[in-house]
Design an enzyme around this catalytic site. Sequence first.
Site, mmCIF file in Angstrom:
data_model
loop_
_atom_site.group_PDB
_atom_site.id
_atom_site.type_symbol
_atom_site.label_atom_id
_atom_site.label_comp_id
_atom_site.label_asym_id
_atom_site.label_seq_id
_atom_site.Cartn_x
_atom_site.Cartn_y
_atom_site.Cartn_z
ATOM 1 N N CYS A 132 0.807 -1.225 0.000
ATOM 2 C CA CYS A 132 0.000 0.000 0.000
ATOM 3 C C CYS A 132 0.837 1.269 0.000
ATOM 4 C CB CYS A 132 -0.835 0.016 1.266
ATOM 5 S SG CYS A 132 -2.284 -0.880 0.982
ATOM 6 N N ASN A 194 2.495 -10.449 -4.128
ATOM 7 C CA ASN A 194 1.261 -9.729 -4.379
ATOM 8 C C ASN A 194 1.219 -9.471 -5.897
ATOM 9 O OD1 ASN A 194 -1.080 -8.087 -3.993
ATOM 10 N ND2 ASN A 194 -0.350 -7.627 -1.932
HETATM 11 C C1 LIG Z 1 -9.513 -9.493 -6.877
HETATM 12 C C2 LIG Z 1 -8.264 -9.548 -6.047
HETATM 13 C C3 LIG Z 1 -8.244 -8.955 -4.784
HETATM 14 C C4 LIG Z 1 -7.098 -8.989 -3.984
HETATM 15 N N1 LIG Z 1 -7.099 -8.411 -2.750
HETATM 16 C C5 LIG Z 1 -5.988 -8.505 -1.952
HETATM 17 C C6 LIG Z 1 -6.001 -7.981 -0.628
HETATM 18 O O1 LIG Z 1 -7.020 -7.465 -0.138
HETATM 19 N N2 LIG Z 1 -4.850 -8.072 0.107
HETATM 20 C C7 LIG Z 1 -3.716 -8.680 -0.383
HETATM 21 O O2 LIG Z 1 -2.708 -8.750 0.322
HETATM 22 N N3 LIG Z 1 -3.696 -9.221 -1.620
HETATM 23 C C8 LIG Z 1 -4.798 -9.150 -2.403
HETATM 24 N N4 LIG Z 1 -4.780 -9.710 -3.663
HETATM 25 C C9 LIG Z 1 -3.559 -10.391 -4.150
HETATM 26 C C10 LIG Z 1 -3.664 -11.912 -4.006
HETATM 27 O O3 LIG Z 1 -3.835 -12.294 -2.660
HETATM 28 C C11 LIG Z 1 -2.425 -12.620 -4.596
HETATM 29 O O4 LIG Z 1 -1.273 -12.206 -3.887
HETATM 30 C C12 LIG Z 1 -2.215 -12.317 -6.074
HETATM 31 O O5 LIG Z 1 -3.456 -12.259 -6.752
HETATM 32 C C13 LIG Z 1 -1.327 -13.348 -6.759
HETATM 33 O O6 LIG Z 1 -1.851 -14.655 -6.641
HETATM 34 P P1 LIG Z 1 -2.788 -15.345 -7.772
HETATM 35 O O7 LIG Z 1 -2.075 -15.181 -9.080
HETATM 36 O O8 LIG Z 1 -2.913 -16.775 -7.339
HETATM 37 O O9 LIG Z 1 -4.076 -14.622 -7.743
HETATM 38 C C14 LIG Z 1 -5.934 -9.665 -4.474
HETATM 39 C C15 LIG Z 1 -5.959 -10.279 -5.749
HETATM 40 C C16 LIG Z 1 -7.101 -10.242 -6.529
HETATM 41 C C17 LIG Z 1 -7.090 -10.916 -7.867
#
Ligand SMILES: Cc1cc2nc3c(=O)[nH]c(=O)nc-3n(C[C@H](O)[C@H](O)[C@H](O)COP(=O)(O)O)c2cc1C
Length: 306
Positions: A132, A194
């Site tokens: 953030c 992230n």
């Molecule tokens: C719709 C969406 C909302 C997310 N919200 C958060 C969040 O609130 N806090 C956080 O640390 N990461 C958040 N992320 C990141 C995910 O937790 C993750 O780190 C990232 O999407 C990579 O993993 P993935 O490719 O399996 O989705 C979000 C991701 C997506 C797609």
Amino acid sequence: MTTPDLSVDIGGLQLQNPVMTASGTFGYAMEFKSLIDLDRLGGAIVKGLSLEPTKGNPPPRIVETDCGMLNAIGLENVGLDAFIQKKVPFLSKLKIPVLANIYGHTVEAYARLAEQLDEVAALAGIEVNISCPNVKQGGVAFGTDARMAHQVVQAVRRNYSGYVLVKLSPNVTDITQIAKSVEDAGADGISLINTLTGMAIDIHSRRPKIANITGGLSGPAIRPVAVRMVWQVAQAVNVPVIGIGGIMCTEDALEFIIAGATAVQVGTANFVNPRTTIEVIEGITSYLQTHGMVSIKELIGTVRTP
Ligand SMILES: Cc1cc2nc3c(=O)[nH]c(=O)nc-3n(C[C@H](O)[C@H](O)[C@H](O)COP(=O)(O)O)c2cc1C
């Protein structure tokens, strides 16, 4: 055939298996209760939480891209009070460890969240999202500056007596430098990655496809970047590493574990197939049996590099 031991210790927190859910892709867990048996998970991380309720960004906030998606949800969430009153009662009935994911725009906001969540016995720990912007430092993300990352984790550590996981941003030049600074500040474990900052443009209107202009890229497109960063960080720190990024199936999760991750989190895949976590748990069991291993610990960090 004997059932292999899938349990792992992620730095003082025991998980029955290494498969968790990634924050923001699994709501407050209750949304998935009719889709999967939540108690079979290694653990659950719930939606990012701020002190006050947050409405998030205006739509469109999500767009599909090749092998992934861009999102700029803007960390919409119910805020700390409603979380404790309306979400924690359900979470407290689960048998698995549940972690709250927290974020703020100042060090003080993180510190206050940590202090108040320290009273919430139903939580097994917190995951600190440092991706953030720091409003007191011109909007530079905490997680892109080793000194600011250290400050925020130190402030959380002072106020939180339980398990602290710190989630890193991949939008940096040297991920190991940030990892070492949060370890030094007292992180019990490090999760990464992230989302990667991205942008998509509609060529007919010539407008960005999401209202926020840029968004976070997730899904299979980012997996090689995530595996590389997990591999680098696992060698650079002594605390356990949790791998995240584009895990869609068992093979993807295994890649992270072999690279050095003690556990993994499934994110975007939850939107495509809400049973992914369960299938990955079953798939890891089969893989260990096929390879004659009695414990997942025999596999962690065993990548064969020259
Ligand atoms: C719709 C969406 C909302 C997310 N919200 C958060 C969040 O609130 N806090 C956080 O640390 N990461 C958040 N992320 C990141 C995910 O937790 C993750 O780190 C990232 O999407 C990579 O993993 P993935 O490719 O399996 O989705 C979000 C991701 C997506 C797609």
